[in-house]
Design a protein around this motif. Structure first.
Motif, PDB file in Angstrom:
ATOM      1  N   ASP A   1       4.679  11.571   7.528  1.00 51.50           N
ATOM      2  CA  ASP A   1       4.151  10.633   6.539  1.00 51.50           C
ATOM      3  C   ASP A   1       2.928   9.938   7.135  1.00 51.50           C
ATOM      4  OD1 ASP A   1       4.149   9.336   4.081  1.00 51.50           O
ATOM      5  OD2 ASP A   1       5.295   7.637   4.847  1.00 51.50           O
ATOM      6  N   ILE A   2       1.816   9.977   6.430  1.00 49.43           N
ATOM      7  CA  ILE A   2       0.605   9.324   6.927  1.00 49.43           C
ATOM      8  C   ILE A   2       0.766   7.810   6.737  1.00 49.43           C
ATOM      9  CG2 ILE A   2      -1.910   9.253   6.825  1.00 49.43           C
ATOM     10  CD1 ILE A   2      -0.646  11.969   7.584  1.00 49.43           C
ATOM     11  N   GLU A   3       0.603   7.066   7.804  1.00 49.70           N
ATOM     12  CA  GLU A   3       0.901   5.629   7.780  1.00 49.70           C
ATOM     13  C   GLU A   3      -0.104   4.851   6.937  1.00 49.70           C
ATOM     14  OE1 GLU A   3       1.042   4.787  11.953  1.00 49.70           O
ATOM     15  OE2 GLU A   3       2.639   6.244  12.271  1.00 49.70           O
ATOM     16  N   PRO A   4       0.355   3.755   6.302  1.00 51.39           N
ATOM     17  CA  PRO A   4      -0.503   2.984   5.400  1.00 51.39           C
ATOM     18  C   PRO A   4      -1.837   2.543   5.998  1.00 51.39           C
ATOM     19  CG  PRO A   4       1.765   2.264   5.209  1.00 51.39           C
ATOM     20  CD  PRO A   4       1.730   3.232   6.349  1.00 51.39           C
ATOM     21  N   LEU A   5      -1.846   2.113   7.260  1.00 51.97           N
ATOM     22  CA  LEU A   5      -3.097   1.663   7.859  1.00 51.97           C
ATOM     23  C   LEU A   5      -4.085   2.822   7.984  1.00 51.97           C
ATOM     24  CD1 LEU A   5      -4.787  -0.566   9.058  1.00 51.97           C
ATOM     25  CD2 LEU A   5      -3.717  -0.143  11.289  1.00 51.97           C
ATOM     26  N   THR A   6      -3.592   3.989   8.357  1.00 55.49           N
ATOM     27  CA  THR A   6      -4.456   5.168   8.449  1.00 55.49           C
ATOM     28  C   THR A   6      -5.012   5.528   7.072  1.00 55.49           C
ATOM     29  OG1 THR A   6      -3.181   6.039  10.319  1.00 55.49           O
ATOM     30  CG2 THR A   6      -4.557   7.608   9.107  1.00 55.49           C
ATOM     31  N   VAL A   7      -4.146   5.509   6.067  1.00 56.64           N
ATOM     32  CA  VAL A   7      -4.580   5.791   4.692  1.00 56.64           C
ATOM     33  C   VAL A   7      -5.636   4.780   4.262  1.00 56.64           C
ATOM     34  CG1 VAL A   7      -3.849   5.875   2.272  1.00 56.64           C
ATOM     35  CG2 VAL A   7      -2.395   6.869   4.047  1.00 56.64           C
ATOM     36  N   ALA A   8      -5.404   3.502   4.556  1.00 55.31           N
ATOM     37  CA  ALA A   8      -6.344   2.450   4.158  1.00 55.31           C
ATOM     38  C   ALA A   8      -7.704   2.632   4.838  1.00 55.31           C
ATOM     39  CB  ALA A   8      -5.763   1.077   4.494  1.00 55.31           C
ATOM     40  N   LYS A   9      -7.698   3.046   6.096  1.00 56.96           N
ATOM     41  CA  LYS A   9      -8.959   3.257   6.819  1.00 56.96           C
ATOM     42  C   LYS A   9      -9.750   4.426   6.216  1.00 56.96           C
ATOM     43  CE  LYS A   9      -7.604   1.359  11.327  1.00 56.96           C
ATOM     44  NZ  LYS A   9      -7.300   1.681  12.748  1.00 56.96           N
TER      45      LYS A   9
ATOM     46  N   LEU B   1      -6.170  -2.109   2.372  1.00 56.67           N
ATOM     47  CA  LEU B   1      -7.509  -1.691   1.954  1.00 56.67           C
ATOM     48  C   LEU B   1      -8.331  -2.899   1.524  1.00 56.67           C
ATOM     49  CD1 LEU B   1      -9.555   0.522   1.332  1.00 56.67           C
ATOM     50  CD2 LEU B   1      -8.471   0.812  -0.904  1.00 56.67           C
ATOM     51  N   SER B   2      -7.708  -3.826   0.812  1.00 50.03           N
ATOM     52  CA  SER B   2      -8.392  -5.046   0.399  1.00 50.03           C
ATOM     53  C   SER B   2      -8.893  -5.832   1.607  1.00 50.03           C
ATOM     54  CB  SER B   2      -7.446  -5.921  -0.434  1.00 50.03           C
ATOM     55  OG  SER B   2      -8.007  -7.189  -0.678  1.00 50.03           O
ATOM     56  N   ALA B   3      -8.040  -5.930   2.637  1.00 49.51           N
ATOM     57  CA  ALA B   3      -8.418  -6.662   3.842  1.00 49.51           C
ATOM     58  C   ALA B   3      -9.563  -5.968   4.582  1.00 49.51           C
ATOM     59  CB  ALA B   3      -7.209  -6.807   4.758  1.00 49.51           C
ATOM     60  N   LEU B   4      -9.504  -4.637   4.674  1.00 46.42           N
ATOM     61  CA  LEU B   4     -10.539  -3.886   5.383  1.00 46.42           C
ATOM     62  C   LEU B   4     -11.893  -3.974   4.676  1.00 46.42           C
ATOM     63  CD1 LEU B   4      -8.542  -0.656   6.368  1.00 46.42           C
ATOM     64  CD2 LEU B   4      -9.317  -2.460   7.916  1.00 46.42           C
ATOM     65  N   LEU B   5     -11.860  -3.982   3.336  1.00 47.35           N
ATOM     66  CA  LEU B   5     -13.106  -4.017   2.565  1.00 47.35           C
ATOM     67  C   LEU B   5     -13.620  -5.440   2.335  1.00 47.35           C
ATOM     68  CD1 LEU B   5     -12.278  -1.350  -0.188  1.00 47.35           C
ATOM     69  CD2 LEU B   5     -14.055  -1.141   1.570  1.00 47.35           C
ATOM     70  N   GLY B   6     -12.696  -6.401   2.432  1.00 45.93           N
ATOM     71  CA  GLY B   6     -13.075  -7.765   2.097  1.00 45.93           C
ATOM     72  C   GLY B   6     -13.183  -7.964   0.592  1.00 45.93           C
ATOM     73  N   TRP B   7     -12.474  -7.125  -0.177  1.00 44.28           N
ATOM     74  CA  TRP B   7     -12.487  -7.204  -1.641  1.00 44.28           C
ATOM     75  C   TRP B   7     -11.328  -8.075  -2.125  1.00 44.28           C
ATOM     76  CZ3 TRP B   7     -13.514  -1.787  -4.242  1.00 44.28           C
ATOM     77  CH2 TRP B   7     -14.803  -1.337  -3.853  1.00 44.28           C
ATOM     78  N   SER B   8     -11.449  -8.547  -3.367  1.00 43.96           N
ATOM     79  CA  SER B   8     -10.347  -9.251  -4.003  1.00 43.96           C
ATOM     80  C   SER B   8      -9.239  -8.256  -4.314  1.00 43.96           C
ATOM     81  CB  SER B   8     -10.817  -9.929  -5.296  1.00 43.96           C
ATOM     82  OG  SER B   8     -11.320  -8.956  -6.211  1.00 43.96           O
ATOM     83  N   GLN B   9      -8.034  -8.773  -4.567  1.00 37.50           N
ATOM     84  CA  GLN B   9      -6.923  -7.891  -4.891  1.00 37.50           C
ATOM     85  C   GLN B   9      -5.999  -8.545  -5.907  1.00 37.50           C
ATOM     86  OE1 GLN B   9      -3.670  -7.398  -2.045  1.00 37.50           O
ATOM     87  NE2 GLN B   9      -4.654  -8.867  -0.686  1.00 37.50           N
TER      88      GLN B   9
END
Length: 252
Positions: free
Chosen positions: A95-103, A135-143
């Motif tokens: 299973d590909i981990e969420p942080l890897t997917v988000a990156k 993903l929101s945290a990495l991009l600095g986008w709203s969620q």
């Protein structure tokens, strides 16, 4: 505006999941796989936004094994315009981990420049409920998470969220990440003509290295066990006996 929709290949929700005899994980041999139900709702919502003239292009993305092509073809048959497959492993059990997917998604977002990312709130296989938030945290986008209603007007998205106390309606500035809940919509079935058309739609194949991401697993599954079997119930003959049994169980 483009909409990016990540989709995941999981065991079909109608299949009874079985654990391997050695407890190393879930048995996937000869098991039907399909699109994560929450992701299917996200695809449907993206298509509806396009049909309403709010969106120009819907891009489906899957990160995992090569067999995820089937999942992406389903999204294309539903109405997505094109797809991106990031082959991150050859092992269907990994299973590909969420942080890897988000990156990886962050790199795709940087490349595609969508105005909205629609994710399922969680995958039914690992129940992480983390990728959208990361993903929101990495991009600095709203969620906006757990969305049961979504309206896009200009540079603002109005989202109704399902919370413990009922419903909460918020407005977030675009671009934004929205994770969707079950009650947002009812996904359409892909018609046979659309399934045939989906085979001609573009599907790009990439690797994590193409986006500068290391997909090496950081988590190790120590043990997997099935839930305990539910104990059989008993039949009581009177209300008094029922109350006595409830007292014994410490319920009352």
């Amino acid at each position: 505006m483009k909409v990016l929709v990540p989709v995941k290949r999981v065991i079909d929700y109608n299949v009874k999941v079985r654990v391997k005899a050695d407890g190393s994980g879930v048995d996937l041999a000869n098991v039907k796989m399909s699109m994560n139900p929450f992701d299917e709702i996200a695809v449907e919502q993206a298509i509806r936004l396009k049909e309403a003239g709010k969106v120009d292009e819907v891009i489906a993305v899957s990160i995992g094994v090569k067999q995820s092509q089937e999942t992406l073809r389903t999204a294309l048959a539903m109405g997505a315009d094109r797809a991106i497959l990031v082959v991150a492993t050859d092992d269907v059990h990994q299973d590909i981990e969420p942080l890897t997917v988000a990156k990886i998604l962050r790199a795709i977002v940087d490349e595609e420049q969508p105005g909205l990312v629609l994710c399922g709130k969680q995958a039914i296989d690992n129940d992480m409920n983390a990728t959208g938030q990361m993903l929101s945290a990495l991009l600095g986008w709203s969620q906006a998470t757990f969305a049961s209603s979504l309206e896009v007007e200009g540079d603002v998205a109005k989202v109704t969220r399902e919370v413990d106390g009922g419903l909460q309606t918020i407005e977030v500035k675009m671009p934004t990440i929205v994770t969707v809940d079950l009650r947002l919509n009812e996904p359409r079935y892909a018609s046979l003509p659309n399934i045939m058309k989906a085979k001609k739609k573009p599907l790009d194949e990439k690797t994590p290295a193409d986006y500068g991401v290391d997909a090496t697993a950081r988590l190790t599954i120590v043990k997997t066990t099935e839930p305990e079997a539910r104990k059989a119930g008993i039949i009581v003959k009177s209300v008094d006996e029922l109350v006595a049994k409830l007292k014994e169980a410490g319920v009352v």
